[in-house]
Write a protein that holds these residues in place. Structure first.
Motif, mmCIF file in Angstrom:
data_model
loop_
_atom_site.group_PDB
_atom_site.id
_atom_site.type_symbol
_atom_site.label_atom_id
_atom_site.label_comp_id
_atom_site.label_asym_id
_atom_site.label_seq_id
_atom_site.Cartn_x
_atom_site.Cartn_y
_atom_site.Cartn_z
ATOM 1 N N PHE A 14 0.959 -1.177 -0.202
ATOM 2 C CA PHE A 14 0.012 0.093 0.015
ATOM 3 C C PHE A 14 0.908 1.163 0.064
ATOM 4 O O PHE A 14 1.479 1.629 1.088
ATOM 5 N N VAL A 19 2.899 -4.726 2.660
ATOM 6 C CA VAL A 19 2.059 -5.300 3.670
ATOM 7 C C VAL A 19 2.246 -7.104 3.604
ATOM 8 O O VAL A 19 2.345 -7.659 4.523
ATOM 9 N N GLY A 40 -2.084 -5.994 12.148
ATOM 10 C CA GLY A 40 -1.173 -5.310 11.350
ATOM 11 C C GLY A 40 -0.171 -5.944 10.518
ATOM 12 O O GLY A 40 0.494 -5.475 9.814
ATOM 13 N N GLY A 42 -0.796 -8.101 8.300
ATOM 14 C CA GLY A 42 -1.213 -8.568 7.025
ATOM 15 C C GLY A 42 -2.296 -9.922 6.672
ATOM 16 O O GLY A 42 -2.419 -10.270 5.744
ATOM 17 N N LYS A 43 -2.698 -10.317 7.826
ATOM 18 C CA LYS A 43 -3.432 -11.411 7.738
ATOM 19 C C LYS A 43 -4.900 -11.105 6.971
ATOM 20 O O LYS A 43 -5.265 -11.909 5.936
ATOM 21 N N SER A 44 -5.490 -9.808 7.176
ATOM 22 C CA SER A 44 -6.619 -9.499 6.527
ATOM 23 C C SER A 44 -6.418 -9.257 5.018
ATOM 24 O O SER A 44 -7.151 -9.490 4.226
ATOM 25 N N THR A 45 -5.406 -8.623 4.877
ATOM 26 C CA THR A 45 -4.772 -8.310 3.318
ATOM 27 C C THR A 45 -4.805 -9.522 2.915
ATOM 28 O O THR A 45 -4.986 -9.768 1.508
#
Ligand SMILES: Nc1ncnc2c1ncn2[C@@H]1O[C@H](COP(=O)(O)OP(=O)(O)O)[C@@H](O)[C@H]1O
Ligand SMILES: [Mg+2]
Lengths: 253, 242
Positions: A14, A19, A40, A42-45
């Motif tokens: 980003f 990330v 933060g 990067g799991k969701s990403t």
């Protein structure tokens, strides 16, 4: 076992913020993979890239042998819209904050997608939806609106909505994080039942004992890389990496 | 004042009220859908020069501005700025007399009504567009994401998921606009279209009394009472979800 999902050398920035750094991951049919790691990391990403909500900068994304994106060496080249729409039918995603459609009843939330997108008949879809609601213990609520339900009930509806599309793989992004502690148990129980039925799943969670009990494989992410992965019991009780130890020690008090 | 004169005044104003109501209804019928199109234009992100942006690295401010320039959005921003930034009275003048002064086309009396409806619709569309836009932008991004993951395309997502929720959210500002519109219909007097206010002024001048204007005021007030009542009913009918 057939591979349902394969991610190879996925990277994502980003702006200047890297990330995801060269993440690879594969999920076989019937496998349950847990992903843990500090916020933060990067799991969701990663889940958002896997579910096509976000595009990878580089890497391959493959569902049951079909390429959603293929790296040309320097960047990920995504398949055409029609192929991606086809691939979307193979996965489901359960969000942290449910994202039910508030203007639809519980039943319509579950039945509209398979009828509209799956092009299945109303009779069949309704029968299956009622069966799903029964399984989730929500038979009495089919005509309720999401705002009339508790968080736990809403999350069960959103799981039913995802299952109604008959996905080959289901992703969960912190499915209990928005719930009161006394409601997390009912959701974890539902996921455990799905695991017992050999539903293929990838679960991002902060519930360590749940991750240990439910999954066949666990991944610890930090700073956009997979620091350590392997057998859940082994990793949680005998972590090898310093960063994993530090992270887990915060959960063991 | 004699009772018969008063009754006669009320009767004439009643006819004018019909004309005002017609302007009101036709304006809503045309401006509300038109506003949606304007809102779409205003939200357009189409930037034909985007390919000039270098991938994954920064570039100069000037290049960035050129590459991300969205012409359709720009056009509709101007539309909204002009229609909201100049008096509706002036816009009615322009639309009514414009064809004659600009192109020498003779103005027929029938055109007066058409000009009123065009003027009001185009003006109110600008306001409705901004109301729609704020409504659409207030829908949580999770709604789009849930629909996308389920396989909904853009059109399905908008009309099945976003639009119904937008309608509920925009009702209060739409009620405001409707109430303003009731009163604004009186602006049609500037091109002498015989709606209620125009007639009230004529009678008032002829009889040298302000009575007709007071009666017109009462009529506008009652008209707005009806509008507010109807809008409240619609709002209640949408209260089944939050
Ligand atoms: N849409 C976005 N735009 C910019 N930065 C983002 C965006 N989404 C996530 N990030 C950043 O990416 C990093 C990883 O976030 P995320 O994947 O949400 O982590 P996790 O789910 O592990 O908490 C964070 O530094 C976050 O600020
Ligand atoms: Mg997250």
């Amino acid at each position: 076992m057939q591979k349902i999902l394969e991610i190879q050398h996925c990277s994502k920035k980003f702006g200047e913020n890297e990330v995801l750094k060269d993440i690879s991951l594969s999920v076989a049919e019937g496998q349950v993979v847990s992903i843990i790691g500090p916020s933060g990391s990067g799991k969701s990403t990663l889940l958002r890239c896997a579910t096509l909500l976000e595009t990878m900068d580089n890497g391959d994304l493959i569902y049951t042998g079909q390429y959603a994106a293929k790296s040309n060496g320097t960047e990920a080249i995504y398949s055409d819209k029609a192929t991606l729409q086809q691939i979307r039918k193979q996965f489901g995603l359960v969000f942290q904050n449910f994202n039910l459609f508030p203007h639809y009843t519980v039943l319509k939330n579950i039945t509209e997608p398979p009828m509209l997108i799956g092009k299945r008949t109303k009779a069949e879809v309704y029968e299956e939806a009622r069966e799903l609601l029964r399984k989730m213990g929500l038979s009495q609520k089919e005509n309720a609106y999401p705002c009339e339900l508790s968080g736990g009930q809403q999350q069960r509806v959103s799981i039913a909505r995802a299952l109604a599309m008959k996905p080959k793989i289901l992703f969960f992004d912190e499915p209990t994080s928005a719930l009161d502690p006394e409601l997390t148990g009912e959701i974890l129980q539902v996921i455990k039942e799905l695991a017992a039925e050999h539903m293929t799943m990838v679960i991002v969670t902060h519930e360590m004992s749940f991750a240990r009990d439910v999954s066949n494989h666990i991944i610890f992410m930090d700073g956009g890389v997979i620091v350590e992965e392997g057998d859940p019991v082994q990793l949680i009780h005998h972590p090898q990496q310093e960063r994993t130890k530090a992270f887990l020690s915060r959960f063991q008090q | 004042m004699e009772l018969s004169t008063l009754l006669n005044t009320v009767q004439q104003l009643f006819g004018g009220l019909g004309a005002s109501a017609l302007i009101f209804i036709l304006t809503l019928v045309f401006s509300m859908p038109l506003g949606l199109l304007v809102a779409f234009g205003r939200m357009s992100k189409w930037a034909p020069l985007r390919f000039l942006l270098p991938k994954n690295q920064t570039c100069s401010k000037a290049l960035y501005a050129i590459a991300t320039f969205a012409p359709i959005q720009f056009l509709f921003k101007i539309y909204i700025a002009v229609l909201r930034g100049t008096p509706l009275m002036l816009q009615l003048f322009a639309i009514y007399y414009g064809p004659y002064y600009l192109f020498g086309i003779p103005i027929s009396l029938d055109y007066r009504f058409v000009a009123v409806i065009i003027g009001f619709s185009v003006n109110y569309a600008a306001y409705f567009a901004e109301i729609y836009r704020s409504g659409i932008e207030s829908i949580p991004v999770g709604q789009y994401e849930a629909a996308t993951v389920l396989g909904y395309n853009k059109v399905q997502t908008f009309f099945r998921i976003i639009f119904p929720q937008m309608c509920k959210r925009i009702l209060p500002p739409v009620t405001n606009e409707a109430i303003t519109l009731v009163k604004d219909t009186s602006l049609a007097f500037v091109i002498s279209y015989p709606e209620m206010f125009t007639i009230a002024k004529q009678i008032s001048a002829a009889q040298t009394t302000i009575m007709p204007l007071i009666v017109a005021g009462v009529f506008y007030f009652i008209f707005n009472g009806v509008v507010a009542f109807v809008m409240e009913r619609i709002e209640k009918s949408m209260n089944y979800y939050r």
